[in-house]
Design an enzyme around this catalytic site. Structure first.
Site, PDB file in Angstrom:
ATOM      1  N   TYR A  92     104.347  46.745  11.849  1.00  0.00           N
ATOM      2  CA  TYR A  92     103.975  46.672  10.431  1.00  0.00           C
ATOM      3  C   TYR A  92     102.489  46.940  10.235  1.00  0.00           C
ATOM      4  O   TYR A  92     101.635  46.452  10.974  1.00  0.00           O
ATOM      5  CB  TYR A  92     104.328  45.293   9.871  1.00  0.00           C
ATOM      6  CG  TYR A  92     103.825  45.058   8.469  1.00  0.00           C
ATOM      7  CD1 TYR A  92     104.470  45.636   7.379  1.00  0.00           C
ATOM      8  CD2 TYR A  92     102.694  44.270   8.232  1.00  0.00           C
ATOM      9  CE1 TYR A  92     104.004  45.435   6.087  1.00  0.00           C
ATOM     10  CE2 TYR A  92     102.228  44.056   6.947  1.00  0.00           C
ATOM     11  CZ  TYR A  92     102.890  44.649   5.872  1.00  0.00           C
ATOM     12  OH  TYR A  92     102.428  44.451   4.596  1.00  0.00           O
TER      13      TYR A  92
ATOM     14  N   GLU B  82     122.845  78.143  20.923  1.00  0.00           N
ATOM     15  CA  GLU B  82     122.629  79.362  20.143  1.00  0.00           C
ATOM     16  C   GLU B  82     121.747  80.349  20.894  1.00  0.00           C
ATOM     17  O   GLU B  82     120.787  79.955  21.572  1.00  0.00           O
ATOM     18  CB  GLU B  82     121.980  79.019  18.798  1.00  0.00           C
ATOM     19  CG  GLU B  82     121.835  80.231  17.888  1.00  0.00           C
ATOM     20  CD  GLU B  82     121.243  79.891  16.534  1.00  0.00           C
ATOM     21  OE1 GLU B  82     121.241  80.776  15.659  1.00  0.00           O
ATOM     22  OE2 GLU B  82     120.779  78.743  16.341  1.00  0.00           O
TER      23      GLU B  82
ATOM     24  N   ASP C 288      99.769  28.587  39.649  1.00  0.00           N
ATOM     25  CA  ASP C 288      98.902  28.673  40.838  1.00  0.00           C
ATOM     26  C   ASP C 288      99.211  27.519  41.791  1.00  0.00           C
ATOM     27  O   ASP C 288      98.430  26.573  41.934  1.00  0.00           O
ATOM     28  CB  ASP C 288      97.435  28.654  40.397  1.00  0.00           C
ATOM     29  CG  ASP C 288      96.464  28.789  41.571  1.00  0.00           C
ATOM     30  OD1 ASP C 288      96.912  29.211  42.650  1.00  0.00           O
ATOM     31  OD2 ASP C 288      95.270  28.465  41.388  1.00  0.00           O
TER      32      ASP C 288
ATOM     33  N   HIS D 135     113.014  84.202  18.585  1.00  0.00           N
ATOM     34  CA  HIS D 135     113.208  84.038  17.153  1.00  0.00           C
ATOM     35  C   HIS D 135     112.618  85.263  16.462  1.00  0.00           C
ATOM     36  O   HIS D 135     111.399  85.366  16.301  1.00  0.00           O
ATOM     37  CB  HIS D 135     112.535  82.754  16.669  1.00  0.00           C
ATOM     38  CG  HIS D 135     113.093  82.248  15.380  1.00  0.00           C
ATOM     39  ND1 HIS D 135     112.473  81.296  14.616  1.00  0.00           N
ATOM     40  CD2 HIS D 135     114.233  82.559  14.714  1.00  0.00           C
ATOM     41  CE1 HIS D 135     113.198  81.048  13.538  1.00  0.00           C
ATOM     42  NE2 HIS D 135     114.270  81.804  13.588  1.00  0.00           N
TER      43      HIS D 135
ATOM     44  N   ASP E   6     102.746  43.896  15.201  1.00  0.00           N
ATOM     45  CA  ASP E   6     103.339  43.001  14.198  1.00  0.00           C
ATOM     46  C   ASP E   6     104.746  43.530  13.917  1.00  0.00           C
ATOM     47  O   ASP E   6     104.948  44.281  12.956  1.00  0.00           O
ATOM     48  CB  ASP E   6     102.518  43.007  12.905  1.00  0.00           C
ATOM     49  CG  ASP E   6     101.065  42.586  13.136  1.00  0.00           C
ATOM     50  OD1 ASP E   6     100.837  41.777  14.044  1.00  0.00           O
ATOM     51  OD2 ASP E   6     100.193  43.072  12.416  1.00  0.00           O
TER      52      ASP E   6
ATOM     53  N   HIS F  58     120.535  74.116  17.693  1.00  0.00           N
ATOM     54  CA  HIS F  58     120.053  75.245  16.889  1.00  0.00           C
ATOM     55  C   HIS F  58     118.890  75.923  17.614  1.00  0.00           C
ATOM     56  O   HIS F  58     118.003  75.251  18.146  1.00  0.00           O
ATOM     57  CB  HIS F  58     119.581  74.720  15.528  1.00  0.00           C
ATOM     58  CG  HIS F  58     118.837  75.716  14.703  1.00  0.00           C
ATOM     59  ND1 HIS F  58     117.476  75.624  14.459  1.00  0.00           N
ATOM     60  CD2 HIS F  58     119.246  76.834  14.059  1.00  0.00           C
ATOM     61  CE1 HIS F  58     117.089  76.619  13.692  1.00  0.00           C
ATOM     62  NE2 HIS F  58     118.143  77.384  13.442  1.00  0.00           N
ATOM     63  N   ASN F  59     118.903  77.255  17.650  1.00  0.00           N
ATOM     64  CA  ASN F  59     117.830  78.011  18.327  1.00  0.00           C
ATOM     65  C   ASN F  59     117.462  77.344  19.648  1.00  0.00           C
ATOM     66  O   ASN F  59     116.298  76.991  19.900  1.00  0.00           O
ATOM     67  CB  ASN F  59     116.604  78.133  17.421  1.00  0.00           C
ATOM     68  CG  ASN F  59     116.837  79.097  16.272  1.00  0.00           C
ATOM     69  OD1 ASN F  59     117.890  79.736  16.180  1.00  0.00           O
ATOM     70  ND2 ASN F  59     115.866  79.209  15.383  1.00  0.00           N
TER      71      ASN F  59
ATOM     72  N   GLU G 119     123.766  85.248  17.847  1.00  0.00           N
ATOM     73  CA  GLU G 119     123.248  85.940  16.674  1.00  0.00           C
ATOM     74  C   GLU G 119     122.760  87.301  17.172  1.00  0.00           C
ATOM     75  O   GLU G 119     121.760  87.401  17.872  1.00  0.00           O
ATOM     76  CB  GLU G 119     122.114  85.128  16.044  1.00  0.00           C
ATOM     77  CG  GLU G 119     121.674  85.653  14.700  1.00  0.00           C
ATOM     78  CD  GLU G 119     120.634  84.746  14.060  1.00  0.00           C
ATOM     79  OE1 GLU G 119     119.576  85.278  13.682  1.00  0.00           O
ATOM     80  OE2 GLU G 119     120.878  83.542  13.949  1.00  0.00           O
TER      81      GLU G 119
ATOM     82  N   GLU H 248     103.780  33.691  42.847  1.00  0.00           N
ATOM     83  CA  GLU H 248     103.182  32.890  41.782  1.00  0.00           C
ATOM     84  C   GLU H 248     103.146  33.674  40.472  1.00  0.00           C
ATOM     85  O   GLU H 248     103.343  33.100  39.390  1.00  0.00           O
ATOM     86  CB  GLU H 248     101.771  32.460  42.189  1.00  0.00           C
ATOM     87  CG  GLU H 248     101.757  31.486  43.363  1.00  0.00           C
ATOM     88  CD  GLU H 248     100.363  31.211  43.876  1.00  0.00           C
ATOM     89  OE1 GLU H 248     100.114  30.092  44.363  1.00  0.00           O
ATOM     90  OE2 GLU H 248      99.514  32.130  43.799  1.00  0.00           O
TER      91      GLU H 248
ATOM     92  N   THR I 254      93.821  32.022  41.950  1.00  0.00           N
ATOM     93  CA  THR I 254      94.418  33.352  41.762  1.00  0.00           C
ATOM     94  C   THR I 254      95.932  33.235  41.902  1.00  0.00           C
ATOM     95  O   THR I 254      96.446  32.246  42.433  1.00  0.00           O
ATOM     96  CB  THR I 254      93.904  34.365  42.809  1.00  0.00           C
ATOM     97  OG1 THR I 254      94.245  33.888  44.122  1.00  0.00           O
ATOM     98  CG2 THR I 254      92.405  34.575  42.691  1.00  0.00           C
TER      99      THR I 254
ATOM    100  N   ASP J 195     119.764  84.038  20.080  1.00  0.00           N
ATOM    101  CA  ASP J 195     119.361  85.117  19.169  1.00  0.00           C
ATOM    102  C   ASP J 195     118.970  86.333  20.007  1.00  0.00           C
ATOM    103  O   ASP J 195     117.969  86.286  20.728  1.00  0.00           O
ATOM    104  CB  ASP J 195     118.164  84.683  18.315  1.00  0.00           C
ATOM    105  CG  ASP J 195     118.535  83.609  17.311  1.00  0.00           C
ATOM    106  OD1 ASP J 195     119.727  83.305  17.205  1.00  0.00           O
ATOM    107  OD2 ASP J 195     117.623  83.076  16.652  1.00  0.00           O
TER     108      ASP J 195
END
Length: 736
Positions: free
Chosen positions: A685, A323, A173, A338, A631, A293-294, A372, A184, A179, A325
């Site tokens: 942790y 892929e 400050d 699917h 942590d 995949h899919n 597919e 600052e 402030t 389908d």
């Protein structure tokens, strides 16, 4: 090229704001007021919501999203655009009042995104500090009192003694107003983030105030193990990163040293491996190929949404095998979903259009369309028509040189081409010598993971016993849990034979899908252009029982491995074990974050992120909690051949998620470095429950730079979380 005045005019329009329709579905269209904030980094809109330009990856013009396609008959494409966010966040679809207004927003947003991408390290840091200032300045008066500073420290995961925090506040400050104003606050931030770890290294090689060019050369040579013209490189680093004109006179201050170590050059990832550096002229089977995949699924495998967005996002991440389908749909139009689940349905032609539009945005190397096929002959012909009509010359329809080949072409040979992987009548030889008609070819697809119930799954027998008793009650609410668990074996108790159309068969050249019988059978009968697919459990079984034969098989032709049908939550296996066997197309659920995708992203982050990584010579050795301070601990994982798999952790640092220092040393012995991936994970942790994920970074061992390096952490969905990083010292020693 637009002039500066045009740019300013456009940004002024964004600053004034505009009413636009926010579209969520065909039935949800709301008028909202959108405005660019004074910081030119935030878009505010009604409902007190905000969008940071940092979070926007791209702007799509026209009907280029599922939602906007659904209202194409209401609003013309020149008034529509989509903001695409980084990571897995949903898009923002908008309709402007006029085409001119839409163009202003599209162009203006693209310029703002370009500005962010071109920011230097110091600009990014200043912007980040500014964002924290705005968050902490609750009353928006452009100043921060001590109470606001205390709240900020909590938000930044800093557990600091109140007396010490007030001491720093008072020192910053300078105006003695009680402030902190902007400059600052920057000073307060610098005192708060004093990097003792980097300062220790700086002092070791400097006179305490500055690092001469000669001292910097010593550092680069002795610690960073750099070769080449070190004198020139040291001079370039000073010119690039030293902030003060006075310091730039053949020396580097601590600020410059810190900027260098936090830059891409000081990153753990070797910049020489960022671009295309590998030989791209070898046969396709010599490469690992980034595979999905899919791809159409955005969520789980049973009730999730199907969307062309899945293809766009995968291709924009460098994926080279997607892929599809395919099933018979209404009005003669094939659909993608699917099968025999409650996932939503999309049109095959929309998928092909999306692939055509985005296949080569980030990589020019070939895309494999893994089909597919469950369609009738009539709708197979429609599929073939869409492939030919929409993709045109990009669809590979014939062999490259007109002669019978003896091996697969290379990624370089196939640049800009889309290959179809599917069933085919006959082989390349017949295609060159005669006409092949529609024929009864048994199953037109043998890649239904739903059909391949994992024989090694412990519940396999009990599932089939339960089916006989309760299968007929699948639509009862009482059996919803059972649906998610054993819907597949009920629906695919046997495969029906159907015809394969000549038109679709002709779209297949170098990637003919075949059923795998045995390695002995493949050795005698298989062709180099045939591709076998394995569930993850089948692949593991082959690895256990015939690992060397699996490796040899993959040296001659392509293999695809995909997740078990029991992964209904779209979870992933770790692809490393499949790469160890040389499997090229290891398909993962790109929509699901976690270890599997981290390892996948790590491997394909090298070689220009082009989706192809040259295989080494193969052999096979037999979210932070709310209202708590982090942590942190660091876990280093090595993913590679079985004898190299390892993980070690540092101790955790109590109540310091802002600038923890461990000074722990971890040692790993790696026997097959060319296959090793290294994953750095930071966790919070928790002694009473599972640790919380904070961030991670994964890369190939072969791409790691030695010495003092920063590891810039990524979030769970793979997006950067600046300025979060780990500062590490790395040394690789070759054992005799």
């Amino acid at each position: 090229m637009a002039s500066v005045s045009q740019l300013m005019s456009c940004l002024c329009l964004l600053w004034w704001g505009a009413m636009m329709r926010k579209i969520k579905s065909r039935n949800w269209k709301k008028q909202r007021y959108f405005k660019l904030e004074d910081d030119f980094m935030t878009i505010w809109y009604q409902s007190k919501k905000a969008v940071s330009v940092n979070d926007v990856e791209a702007v799509r013009e026209g009907h280029q999203s599922e939602v906007l396609l659904s209202i194409a008959d209401e609003f013309p494409p020149d008034r529509c655009f989509t903001l695409v966010f980084r990571g897995r966040r949903g898009n923002l679809d908008l309709v402007a009042e006029s085409a001119e207004e839409a163009q202003s927003w599209i162009w203006g947003m693209r310029k703002l995104i370009e500005n962010v991408e071109n920011m230097g390290e110091r600009e990014k840091l200043d912007q980040w500090i500014g964002e924290w200032f705005k968050k902490a300045d609750k009353n928006n008066d452009g100043r921060m009192n001590f109470k606001e500073v205390q709240d900020l420290l909590k938000m930044m995961n800093v557990d600091m003694n109140e007396h010490h925090a007030h001491h720093l506040f008072t020192m910053a400050d300078k105006s003695q107003s009680g402030t902190l104003e902007n400059d600052e606050f920057v000073l307060f931030y610098k005192m708060l983030t004093q990097r003792e770890d980097v300062l220790k290294v700086f002092q070791e090689y400097s006179d305490g105030q500055k690092l001469s060019q000669s001292n910097l050369e010593d550092f680069l040579r002795e610690e960073q193990l750099e070769g080449g013209d070190i004198q020139l490189h040291a001079k370039q680093l000073i010119e690039c990163y030293e902030p003060s004109d006075k310091g730039r006179m053949n020396a580097m201050t601590f600020d410059g040293f810190l900027m260098y170590l936090g830059s891409a050059e000081g990153s753990i990832f070797n910049p020489q491996r960022r671009g295309i550096f590998q030989d791209m002229t070898q046969p396709l089977c010599h490469y690992f190929i980034s595979s999905s995949h899919n791809t159409y699924l955005m969520e789980d495998q049973l009730r999730g949404q199907s969307s062309v967005e899945g293809y766009i996002r995968a291709l924009n991440r460098g994926c080279r095998c997607v892929e599809v389908d395919c099933w018979d749909g209404a009005n003669g139009e094939p659909i993608v979903y699917h099968g025999h689940t409650f996932t939503s349905k999309i049109l095959f032609k929309d998928v092909v259009s999306a692939v055509g539009n985005y296949a080569f945005k980030v990589s020019q190397y070939p895309v494999i369309l893994s089909i597919e096929n469950h369609c009738s002959v009539e709708q197979q012909r429609v599929m073939a028509h869409h492939l030919n009509h929409i993709l045109g010359d990009r669809l590979l329809k014939t062999i490259l040189d007109g002669k019978t080949p003896i091996r697969l072409p290379s990624p370089e040979d196939l640049k800009g081409k889309i290959l179809v992987k599917a069933k085919k009548d006959g082989g390349l030889e017949q295609s060159l010598t005669g006409v092949v008609e529609d024929s009864l070819n048994g199953e037109v697809s043998d890649e239904d993971e739903a059909a391949e119930i994992d024989e090694n799954h412990p519940h396999h027998e009990s599932i089939h016993r339960r089916l006989k008793v309760s299968g007929y009650r699948l639509h009862s609410n009482d059996y919803l849990h059972s649906v998610s668990y054993f819907i597949y074996p009920l629906c695919f108790s046997q495969k029906s034979k159907q015809r394969l159309s000549k038109e679709l068969s002709d779209c297949v050249v170098y990637c003919k899908s075949v059923h795998f019988t045995s390695f002995k059978h493949s050795r005698i009968h298989s062709k180099f252009y045939e591709v076998a697919s394995f569930t993850e459990s089948k692949a593991r079984k082959h690895l256990r029982e015939a690992g060397a034969e699996f490796v040899h098989h993959n040296s001659r032709q392509l293999s695809r491995v995909y997740p078990s049908g029991f992964r209904t939550d779209s979870s992933n296996f770790n692809p490393q074990e499949m790469w160890n066997a040389g499997c090229q197309i290891v398909a993962l659920n790109f929509q699901t974050a976690g270890e599997g995708m981290d390892v996948n992203d790590g491997l394909f982050s090298q070689n220009g992120c082009c989706g192809y990584v040259l295989k080494p010579m193969m052999s096979l050795p037999l979210n932070i909690k709310e209202d708590s301070i982090v942590d942190p601990l660091v876990r280093v994982e090595v993913h590679g051949v079985p004898m190299d798999q390892a993980k070690q952790e540092t101790r955790y640092i109590e109540n310091n998620g802002f600038n923890p220092m461990w000074y722990d040393t971890l040692h790993f012995t790696i026997h097959t470095p060319e296959l090793a991936m290294v994953r750095f994970v930071v966790e919070d942790y928790d002694k009473t429950s599972k640790n919380d994920f904070v961030g991670q970074y994964t890369l190939p061992l072969s791409c790691m730079q030695q010495g003092y390096r920063h590891i810039h952490l990524l979030s769970k969905d793979g997006t950067s979380i600046p300025p979060s990083s780990l500062f590490v010292y790395l040394r690789i020693k070759h054992l005799e």
